[in-house]
Scaffold this motif. Structure first.
Motif, mmCIF file in Angstrom:
data_model
loop_
_atom_site.group_PDB
_atom_site.id
_atom_site.type_symbol
_atom_site.label_atom_id
_atom_site.label_comp_id
_atom_site.label_asym_id
_atom_site.label_seq_id
_atom_site.Cartn_x
_atom_site.Cartn_y
_atom_site.Cartn_z
ATOM 1 N N GLN A 279 0.815 -1.063 -0.083
ATOM 2 C CA GLN A 279 0.068 -0.186 -0.036
ATOM 3 C C GLN A 279 0.801 1.345 0.163
ATOM 4 N N ALA A 280 1.881 1.189 0.665
ATOM 5 C CA ALA A 280 2.847 2.396 0.777
ATOM 6 C C ALA A 280 3.418 2.624 -0.642
ATOM 7 N N ALA A 281 3.924 1.343 -1.295
ATOM 8 C CA ALA A 281 4.222 1.546 -2.503
ATOM 9 C C ALA A 281 3.468 2.135 -3.549
ATOM 10 N N LEU A 282 2.095 1.845 -3.554
ATOM 11 C CA LEU A 282 1.128 2.444 -4.297
ATOM 12 C C LEU A 282 0.836 3.725 -3.984
ATOM 13 N N ASP A 283 0.998 4.071 -2.716
ATOM 14 C CA ASP A 283 0.761 5.540 -2.529
ATOM 15 C C ASP A 283 2.004 6.194 -3.111
ATOM 16 N N ALA A 284 3.044 5.995 -2.920
ATOM 17 C CA ALA A 284 4.171 6.643 -3.433
ATOM 18 C C ALA A 284 4.248 6.759 -4.746
ATOM 19 N N ALA A 285 3.726 5.787 -5.690
ATOM 20 C CA ALA A 285 3.958 5.808 -7.083
ATOM 21 C C ALA A 285 2.439 6.710 -7.431
ATOM 22 N N GLU A 286 1.404 6.847 -6.607
ATOM 23 C CA GLU A 286 0.356 7.560 -7.145
ATOM 24 C C GLU A 286 1.089 9.229 -6.805
ATOM 25 N N ALA A 287 1.515 9.478 -5.983
ATOM 26 C CA ALA A 287 2.241 10.684 -5.581
ATOM 27 C C ALA A 287 3.077 11.157 -6.419
ATOM 28 N N ALA A 288 4.066 10.346 -7.099
ATOM 29 C CA ALA A 288 4.886 10.616 -7.936
ATOM 30 C C ALA A 288 4.392 10.564 -9.562
ATOM 31 N N SER A 289 3.348 10.112 -9.663
ATOM 32 C CA SER A 289 2.720 10.068 -10.958
ATOM 33 C C SER A 289 2.370 11.343 -11.596
ATOM 34 N N ARG A 290 2.529 11.367 -13.009
ATOM 35 C CA ARG A 290 2.308 12.535 -13.884
ATOM 36 C C ARG A 290 1.143 12.180 -14.389
ATOM 37 N N LEU A 291 0.262 11.245 -14.400
ATOM 38 C CA LEU A 291 -0.989 11.195 -14.795
ATOM 39 C C LEU A 291 -2.033 12.102 -14.379
ATOM 40 N N PRO A 292 -2.956 12.640 -15.158
ATOM 41 C CA PRO A 292 -3.870 13.726 -14.647
ATOM 42 C C PRO A 292 -4.628 12.960 -13.598
ATOM 43 N N GLU A 293 -5.433 14.065 -12.981
ATOM 44 C CA GLU A 293 -6.547 13.417 -12.022
ATOM 45 C C GLU A 293 -7.680 12.902 -12.571
ATOM 46 N N SER A 294 -8.094 13.277 -13.583
ATOM 47 C CA SER A 294 -9.075 12.869 -14.528
ATOM 48 C C SER A 294 -8.774 12.439 -15.911
ATOM 49 N N ALA A 295 -9.655 11.802 -16.525
ATOM 50 C CA ALA A 295 -9.284 11.531 -18.043
ATOM 51 C C ALA A 295 -9.563 12.804 -18.769
ATOM 52 N N ALA A 296 -8.595 12.937 -19.791
ATOM 53 C CA ALA A 296 -8.613 14.244 -20.522
ATOM 54 C C ALA A 296 -9.814 14.089 -21.748
ATOM 55 N N ALA A 297 -9.861 12.736 -22.196
ATOM 56 C CA ALA A 297 -10.293 12.513 -23.420
ATOM 57 C C ALA A 297 -11.682 11.942 -23.071
ATOM 58 N N GLU A 298 -12.375 12.213 -22.092
ATOM 59 C CA GLU A 298 -13.714 11.865 -21.661
ATOM 60 C C GLU A 298 -14.862 12.201 -22.733
ATOM 61 N N PRO A 299 -14.884 13.345 -23.289
ATOM 62 C CA PRO A 299 -15.812 13.685 -24.114
ATOM 63 C C PRO A 299 -15.662 12.932 -25.481
ATOM 64 N N GLU A 300 -14.232 12.713 -25.943
ATOM 65 C CA GLU A 300 -14.198 11.913 -27.185
ATOM 66 C C GLU A 300 -14.576 10.502 -26.844
ATOM 67 N N LEU A 301 -14.312 9.686 -25.705
ATOM 68 C CA LEU A 301 -14.540 8.551 -25.508
ATOM 69 C C LEU A 301 -15.890 8.095 -25.278
ATOM 70 N N ASN A 302 -16.704 9.281 -24.847
ATOM 71 C CA ASN A 302 -18.155 9.280 -24.991
ATOM 72 C C ASN A 302 -18.686 9.136 -26.278
ATOM 73 N N ASP A 303 -18.277 10.123 -26.911
ATOM 74 C CA ASP A 303 -18.707 10.282 -28.492
ATOM 75 C C ASP A 303 -18.404 8.583 -29.495
#
Length: 85
Positions: free
Chosen positions: A52-76
């Motif tokens: 769990q600590a490794a997952l938390d550290a990976a999440e903190a270091a992640s450059r992924l956005p908080e939410s999907a940027a392509a949500e409207p396109e995926l919905n379409d």
């Protein structure tokens, strides 16, 4: 998939299941409620906390956005796929 409803309770699917499914379900239930064979609870607890600590550290270091940027396109895309059936 035929009904569009997720059925996680295998007992509800016995009519269409292989004849041996009840035996597999009984074996699984017996194993779930049996004695733990393997690492101690302390070792498992320590591993879960470490992982769990490794997952938390990976999440903190992640450059992924908080939410999907392509949500409207995926919905379409989803709508186009469904309408093309």
């Amino acid at each position: 998939m035929r009904t569009g409803v997720v059925q996680a309770d295998l007992r509800e699917l016995l009519d269409e299941a292989p004849s041996y499914l009840p035996e597999l379900m009984a074996a699984k239930a017996e194993a779930e409620h049996g004695a733990l064979e393997g690492p101690s609870v302390e070792i498992l607890t320590a591993d879960v906390e470490r992982l769990q600590a490794a997952l938390d550290a990976a999440e903190a270091a992640s450059r992924l956005p908080e939410s999907a940027a392509a949500e409207p396109e995926l919905n379409d895309l989803l709508i186009r796929v469904r309408l093309s059936r």
